[in-house]
Scaffold this active site. Sequence first.
Site, short mmCIF file in Angstrom:
data_model
loop_
_atom_site.label_atom_id
_atom_site.label_comp_id
_atom_site.label_asym_id
_atom_site.label_seq_id
_atom_site.Cartn_x
_atom_site.Cartn_y
_atom_site.Cartn_z
N GLU A 165 -21.41 -6.74 -2.55
CA GLU A 165 -20.10 -6.21 -2.17
C GLU A 165 -19.25 -7.32 -1.57
O GLU A 165 -19.38 -7.61 -0.36
CB GLU A 165 -20.26 -5.08 -1.17
CG GLU A 165 -21.01 -3.88 -1.70
CD GLU A 165 -20.60 -2.60 -0.98
OE1 GLU A 165 -20.18 -1.66 -1.65
OE2 GLU A 165 -20.68 -2.57 0.26
N GLU A 171 -19.32 -3.77 6.73
CA GLU A 171 -18.75 -3.31 8.01
C GLU A 171 -19.77 -3.43 9.14
O GLU A 171 -19.41 -3.69 10.28
CB GLU A 171 -18.23 -1.87 7.84
CG GLU A 171 -16.94 -1.86 7.03
CD GLU A 171 -16.79 -0.72 6.05
OE1 GLU A 171 -17.38 0.35 6.26
OE2 GLU A 171 -16.07 -0.92 5.04
N ASN A 195 -20.67 5.96 -0.67
CA ASN A 195 -20.78 5.67 0.77
C ASN A 195 -19.55 6.30 1.44
O ASN A 195 -18.44 5.79 1.31
CB ASN A 195 -20.80 4.15 0.96
CG ASN A 195 -20.70 3.74 2.42
OD1 ASN A 195 -20.86 4.58 3.31
ND2 ASN A 195 -20.43 2.47 2.66
N LYS A 232 -18.84 6.49 4.51
CA LYS A 232 -18.43 5.84 5.77
C LYS A 232 -18.19 6.92 6.83
O LYS A 232 -18.91 7.91 6.85
CB LYS A 232 -17.21 4.95 5.54
CG LYS A 232 -17.43 4.02 4.34
CD LYS A 232 -16.44 2.92 4.22
CE LYS A 232 -16.78 2.10 2.99
NZ LYS A 232 -16.00 0.89 2.85
N HIS A 238 -24.39 -3.28 5.36
CA HIS A 238 -23.06 -3.10 4.77
C HIS A 238 -22.10 -4.08 5.45
O HIS A 238 -22.24 -4.39 6.63
CB HIS A 238 -22.60 -1.65 4.97
CG HIS A 238 -21.31 -1.39 4.27
ND1 HIS A 238 -20.10 -1.68 4.84
CD2 HIS A 238 -21.05 -0.93 3.02
CE1 HIS A 238 -19.14 -1.39 3.97
NE2 HIS A 238 -19.69 -0.93 2.86
N SER A 282 -13.85 -1.41 -4.10
CA SER A 282 -12.72 -0.83 -4.83
C SER A 282 -13.07 -0.33 -6.23
O SER A 282 -12.30 -0.49 -7.18
CB SER A 282 -11.54 -1.81 -4.88
OG SER A 282 -11.07 -2.06 -3.56
N GLY A 336 -12.34 -1.69 0.10
CA GLY A 336 -11.25 -0.91 0.68
C GLY A 336 -9.88 -1.55 0.50
O GLY A 336 -8.90 -1.11 1.09
P1 PGA Z 1 -14.56 0.87 -1.36
O1 PGA Z 1 -15.85 0.66 -0.41
O2 PGA Z 1 -15.06 1.45 -2.66
O3 PGA Z 1 -13.69 1.84 -0.61
O4 PGA Z 1 -13.94 -0.46 -1.56
C1 PGA Z 1 -17.06 0.19 -0.94
C2 PGA Z 1 -18.09 0.07 0.16
O5 PGA Z 1 -17.73 -0.31 1.28
O6 PGA Z 1 -19.28 0.36 -0.04
#
Ligand code: PGA
Length: 263
Positions: free
Chosen positions: A179, A108, A9, A11, A106, A225, A185
């Site tokens: 998640e 976010e 992803n 983003k 997601h 992560s 992140g």
């Molecule tokens: P990340 O993001 O691997 O940077 O923690 C995962 C995601 O938001 O799908």
Amino acid sequence: MRAKMIAGNWKMNNGMAATADFISGLEKWFAEGEGQKAARAVKSGRVEVVLAPPFTLIASAVSAKKSDLIQIAAQNVYHKQKGAFTGEVSLSMLEEAGCKYAIIGHSERRHVFGESNEELEKKLIATLESRVLPIFCVGELLDERNSGSMKHVLTTQLESAWRSLTSDILADMVVIAYEPVWAIGTGQTASDADAEEACDYIRTLACDKFGIAASDSLRILYGGSVKPENSRSLLSQSNIDGLLIGGASLDLDSFEKIIETSL
Ligand code: PGA
């Protein structure tokens, strides 16, 4: 056996040139050395490799692709077909652009943009009525985990989304991504045991509602992560069928190393 999914992803990152370079670099890797083993796993259906670029880069990604080894996903979608919905993108647009998947809900989208369980149910249903397949995300906030309500949060997010689905649809078309918001992140990956416990719980919920055959076929990803250093042990958990990767999917070398750990 459930096919493993390794999904990146991106983003709101990358541009047209970086997208074309990444896709051609990954296809070159698939054609040489260790990458050939990965290409065989993809061709035989054991592993699926997916990239989710921002909307404006979907066309660049699709046109850079010379093979079917990489599938493209959108990071979001709107549930209406067309009309006066400024800023939104429909499923037929994604389909025409060449997306196989759309990420829905997601964290976010839920927590930065305030998408509710009701809206996400509409997006899931509309996606299942199209030819695009959903990767539906769920996960708890840190406070929710600390107060012991992880299972309650997952139950609420899933039951509101999948209440009108049938067993066949769940088994054949839906991918769930667990998640935990506190792991996204932050560099703070969930332990293998915590990730497995949550994914096992999701499968149990699916079994209770849709039966054992459907829940056995359901693919459940972990995200938060993920890095080459932790992907192998996460993927070895019996209820984790793949990974949704943010930061580490922006670096070709890391993404390739994560794919290698799925073989
Ligand atoms: P990340 O993001 O691997 O940077 O923690 C995962 C995601 O938001 O799908």
